[in-house]
Scaffold this motif. Structure first.
Motif, short mmCIF file in Angstrom:
data_model
loop_
_atom_site.label_atom_id
_atom_site.label_comp_id
_atom_site.label_asym_id
_atom_site.label_seq_id
_atom_site.Cartn_x
_atom_site.Cartn_y
_atom_site.Cartn_z
N ASP A 68 0.85 -1.19 0.00
CA ASP A 68 0.00 0.00 0.00
C ASP A 68 0.88 1.25 0.00
O ASP A 68 1.36 1.67 1.05
N LEU A 69 1.11 1.80 -1.16
CA LEU A 69 1.93 2.99 -1.30
C LEU A 69 1.10 4.19 -1.74
O LEU A 69 1.59 5.10 -2.42
N THR A 70 -0.16 4.21 -1.34
CA THR A 70 -1.05 5.29 -1.77
C THR A 70 -0.61 6.65 -1.21
O THR A 70 -0.95 7.69 -1.78
N ASP A 71 0.14 6.65 -0.09
CA ASP A 71 0.60 7.92 0.48
C ASP A 71 1.83 8.46 -0.24
O ASP A 71 2.28 9.58 0.06
N VAL A 72 2.39 7.68 -1.15
CA VAL A 72 3.54 8.13 -1.95
C VAL A 72 3.05 8.34 -3.37
O VAL A 72 2.65 7.39 -4.05
N VAL A 73 3.07 9.60 -3.85
CA VAL A 73 2.54 9.87 -5.18
C VAL A 73 3.38 9.13 -6.23
O VAL A 73 4.56 8.84 -6.01
N LEU A 74 2.77 8.85 -7.34
CA LEU A 74 3.43 8.06 -8.37
C LEU A 74 4.70 8.74 -8.89
O LEU A 74 5.71 8.07 -9.16
N ALA A 75 4.66 10.07 -9.01
CA ALA A 75 5.85 10.78 -9.50
C ALA A 75 7.04 10.57 -8.56
O ALA A 75 8.18 10.44 -9.01
#
Length: 982
Positions: free
Chosen positions: A244-251
């Motif tokens: 779950d890496l939703t707190d890290v933006v894709l960029a």
């Protein structure tokens, strides 16, 4: 804000020499400025105060840091305020008393409405930088963002040390949040195993696991697809799809992934473990997303190849059947004319011969049916295409045909052949395939079911009704749009942002009025003989008459370029860089040494031409191969190439001559095929040149600058990327918005015309086929009698009204950046027929196309402008081919970042040539006019700056950086020592 207009923002000093263009553009005093200076200061202080106003207005900071004032700036300021200019201008010469210097600073600050940084400003700035740091790849980007933030709010920019401290703090805080997020998703025990796994050697000499994962897909083949799926399975075994890496933006994830991609594994292992874990996790996650996209694209292309092969077999079989039928007809004719037999015997023999013909004719009535039959006769390759995707966790709507068939196929493939096609075991496959699937032969039924499933799944994936969660482009379509709850809550605000009415009726009403006027314009063109209605029921246009006085513009153009003379590419690059400082944008800071700047130019040539790094190193003797490779990796990150191109284009369009070529509110878009190796997995055959190629899609403004570029796959619809380029350009508020985009037939669909209109501009295609020149109208709709034969009443206003709300939601999602226009239009392609949003956009586009065609046929000047803009795009393609005269090497262009860098670097070099030619043309024309030569503005409008015959692009290159060091080296954002004033 535009990059070029803020070129001097935050600088502590000015170059020792300032170009006249920069002086006029950035350092000019208005009448109000001069009046205020005359009123406030005596003669001996007026010049110093004027210089203070000029510098603080352009730089946003005080004059403390620079010691020498450019001579032309000093001379201009002195003339403007009516005093004599001193021969030497420095802080010591101008300000001999500290109190005078401080007083001038206070007055200039008050006059320009600049304020000192307050604690509230500092808090707001640090918050903004934290937001920027969520996507930034380096602190240099944050320092630049801080300068722009302060300048836009008229706050004095403090010292470079404070900017650097703020950037480091913001970057460190976001990095700490990323570390915490990754640590939460990957516990310590799992993290230890993960780091051990990625640095474990692979079997069969494939190197370390992380090197194996870094290797991009090779040529398009079943083996490449199988290898891609093997990597996906491995990444899923590590749990990459569950993190779950939703707190890290894709960029930000991509920025960390690039660090791993650009660094040798042995160097990555030396990094401290928390950051090493972050980089590895982000690399694995981004790699999984990209490989999933790649696998689905390869599988889609594979299924299309199988369908094409089936069509070729069906076509060949149909040709053979025609030959056999002709031979059979000859035999029947011979029997019927055989006088040795009775008529009863001849009829019976003819019936026997014709019985097989009736049976063959009844099996496949249409060509599409024959293709389906041929596809079922290729069971091994069809099964392999499906089976390789078995490890992807497809999700879909319960009623979607492709998803239902995929689930049924997965459930049945484990059973034996007899049970596979048991009665009632196979789901409904639709009327087209039902006859083949319901055959009594279980094996044939199963083969037909697999072929049907392959094609149904491909359609569902393309329209977004079947998706994979661990994917970038093939996500659920609804996830790409503004969430329904948020849309319902803020619908009016989103619609206001688009500038559209809330109801379809309000939007359609003025379109109908425009449509009526356009139809009468077509009637007038028919009566004038400008347009004819042929026997085929189509509209036929007469050719445009050639413009008069064609010789003088051509002679003038030749004379101008003769006067410009021959030049070397390095000189062109250096002059444009000195005028725009695009190297600052690419590096993220002002170059610290000549070697750093030279390595950057070498990287641009290695990316933007067919030369590789080793060949560039041979052409530039002062450079080593390692320096070029390091610079090439550095400019692959982020959006620096895009910002550098914007800076050059804004400089070029601000040259007075560029205003003769257009108002800046129109553009054309077209694709150039760039030759590549057939070993590139996403290469396609260019139908014109019969070579493998990749597409570079560019948007050319009417003032000639290339404002957007994007690599695309050849032979696919270009409407999405055409809209995306305009939308990206129009998002900058302080520039002229594009209101019209000209495209060819490939850049146009009815859906695209509808979406473009909702986004605030007109998509104007140059249609290729006469069959596309029907006028689509609603029913009922009264029209002039002359047009009755060319009207097709297939526009449903009711369909537009039904899908209006979802159409607005789609446009708002594109405007807010939740989804790119290119991806949105892919999901609304031909595979989405029948969808509510597709139907609404399609019918709106048909209505808009009729309005456009009415103007295109009735107004010759409008048609001429469309052709002129598209012809300019073709001229720029010739320039790009001169820059990139070969083909992309086999080992390059496999990764998306690499292809984007190739496209951006080629665009930058083309923009450099266009900008340099424009500035030289301006200078030559001014000189010729002053000498008495007559040059009409109309002649200049008919020539352009895309000429390249006078520029040498090859050979040993010598960059005379020392001539421009004052503008390009050791500049604005280095911490400077405070000057002591006496």
């Amino acid at each position: 804000m535009s990059a070029f207009a803020n070129r001097f923002v935050g600088q502590s000093s000015l170059p020792a020499r300032l170009s006249e263009f920069d002086r006029e553009y950035f350092f000019s005093l208005s009448k109000a400025d001069i009046a205020a200076l005359n009123e406030q200061f005596r003669d001996e202080h007026r010049l110093a105060a004027a210089l203070m106003v000029l510098f603080m207005r352009a730089a946003g900071r005080t004059l403390d840091g620079f010691t020498v004032i450019p001579r032309n700036l000093l001379r201009y300021a002195a003339e403007a305020v009516g005093v004599s200019a001193p021969s030497i201008a420095s802080l010591r010469a101008i300000y001999r008393r500290r109190q005078t210097h401080a007083a001038h600073q206070r007055w200039a600050k008050d006059y320009l409405a600049l304020t000192d940084l307050t604690p509230a400003d500092e808090d707001a700035l640090t918050a903004a930088l934290k937001l920027q740091a969520q996507e930034a790849a380096h602190t240099d980007d944050l320092i630049e963002a801080a300068k722009q933030w302060l300048f836009s709010r008229q706050v004095l920019i403090p010292s470079p040390y404070r900017l650097l401290d703020w950037a480091r703090v913001a970057f460190a805080e976001v990095e700490a949040q990323v570390v915490a997020c990754v640590s939460k998703s990957v516990p310590p025990a799992a993290a230890k195993q993960l780091l051990k796994a990625v640095y474990t050697p692979r079997p069969q000499g494939e190197g370390l696991t992380i090197e194996w994962l870094k290797a991009p897909p090779r040529r398009h083949s079943p083996t490449t697809l199988a290898t891609t799926m093997e990597k996906i399975r491995y990444l899923k075994s590590l749990g990459a799809h569950t993190w779950d890496l939703t707190d890290v933006v894709l960029a930000k994830q991509r920025a960390y992934a690039r660090q791993i991609q650009a660094r040798r594994p042995v160097k990555s292992r030396e990094i401290r473990q928390p950051i090493q874990l972050v980089e590895v996790v982000c690399f694995l996650r981004v790699t999984l997303l990209e490989l999933t996209d790649s696998a689905l694209q390869q599988a889609g292309r594979r299924s299309q190849q199988l369908l094409r092969a089936a069509a070729e077999r069906a076509q060949a079989r149909r040709g053979n059947e025609a030959t056999e039928l002709l031979a059979q007809a000859v035999r029947v004719k011979g029997v019927l004319h055989d006088d040795s037999k009775s008529w009863q015997e001849r009829v019976l023999e003819a019936q026997r011969l014709l019985s097989g013909v009736d049976a063959a004719a009844g099996t496949s009535s249409t060509f599409a049916a024959r293709v389906r039959v041929a596809l079922t006769q290729d069971p091994q390759r069809v099964h392999a295409c499906l089976a390789v995707l078995d490890d992807l966790d497809f999700q879909g709507h319960a009623t979607d045909a492709g998803f239902v068939q995929w689930q049924a196929w997965r459930g049945l493939r484990q059973r034996n052949a007899d049970e596979r096609a048991a009665p009632g075991a196979l789901p409904d496959v639709g009327p087209a395939w039902q006859l083949l699937v319901s055959t009594s032969d279980p094996k044939a039924a199963w083969q037909a079911f697999e072929a049907s499933t392959m094609m149904a799944l491909r359609r569902s994936v393309r329209r977004g009704s079947v998706w994979v969660d661990h994917s970038l482009s093939f996500r659920e379509r609804d996830q790409m749009l503004i969430p329904q709850q948020q849309w319902a809550l803020h619908r009016k605000a989103f619609i206001d942002q688009l500038g559209l009415p809330e109801t379809a009726a309000e939007f359609i009403k003025p379109l109908i009025a425009t449509l009526v006027a356009g139809l009468w314009g077509v009637v007038g063109a028919i009566r004038r003989g400008q347009v004819e209605i042929g026997r085929d029921g189509m509209l036929h246009l007469s050719k445009l008459a050639a413009m008069p006085n064609d010789r003088e513009p051509r002679r003038t153009r030749e004379a101008i370029y003769r006067s410009i003379g021959a030049v070397q590419l390095p000189d062109v690059i250096l002059e444009v860089d000195a005028a725009t400082n695009f190297s600052d944008t690419l590096l993220g800071h002002r170059a610290r040494s000549m070697q750093e700047l030279l390595a950057l130019y070498g990287a641009l040539l290695a990316h933007g031409t067919e030369l590789d790094a080793s060949e560039v190193a041979l052409m530039i003797p002062e450079l080593e191969l390692t320096q070029i490779l390091a610079a090439m990796r550095s400019i692959e990150s982020g959006k620096r190439l895009r910002r550098a191109n914007e800076r050059i284009v804004q400089y070029q369009s601000s040259i007075p001559m560029a205003a003769l070529w257009g108002d800046g509110d129109k553009a054309s878009a077209d694709m150039m095929a760039l030759d590549v190796s057939r070993q590139l997995w996403n290469a396609r055959v260019d139908p014109r040149r019969r070579t493998y190629a990749a597409g570079i899609y560019t948007h050319l403004r009417d003032r000639w600058g290339i404002v957007y570029d994007q690599p695309i796959v050849l032979n696919e619809r270009q409407a999405g990327v055409a809209i995306e380029g305009v939308e990206q350009f129009n998002r900058v508020e302080d520039r002229i918005r594009l209101s019209l985009l000209c495209v060819d037939s490939h850049g146009h669909t009815s859906v695209a015309m509808g979406v473009a209109k909702l986004l605030g501009f007109d998509l104007c295609p140059r249609l290729r086929n006469l069959a596309e020149r029907k006028l689509f109208l609603p029913h009922p709709f009264s029209i002039p009698e002359e047009l009755e034969s060319v009207v097709d009443r297939r526009v449903s206003l009711r369909a537009i009204e039904r899908g209006w709300d979802e159409l607005l939601r789609l446009a708002a999602s594109i405007r807010t950046g939740r989804v790119s226009a290119a991806l949105a239009l892919q999901r609304l392609g031909s595979a989405a027929r029948g969808d509510l949003v597709h139907r609404a956009a399609d019918h709106l586009g048909r209505l808009l196309r009729t309005i456009f065609l009415s103007d295109y046929m009735a107004v010759n000047d409008f048609r001429r402008e469309i052709h002129m803009l598209l012809d300019r795009g073709e001229s720029v393609h010739l320039l790009q081919r001169a820059v990139y005269s070969g083909k992309v090497s086999p080992e390059r262009g496999r990764r998306a970042d690499e292809m984007c860098t190739i496209s951006g670097s080629l665009t930058l070099l083309a923009n450099v040539v266009i900008a340099w030619n424009t500035s030289r043309m301006e200078a030559v024309v001014d000189r010729l006019r002053k000498s008495g030569v007559r040059i009409e503005d109309d002649w200049l409008r008919r020539m352009g700056p895309a000429h390249f015959g006078h520029i040498n692009f090859r050979g040993t290159m010598r960059f005379g950086i020392e001539r421009y060091a004052h503008s390009l080296i050791n500049g604005q954002d280095q911490p400077v020592r405070q000057l002591r004033l006496i």
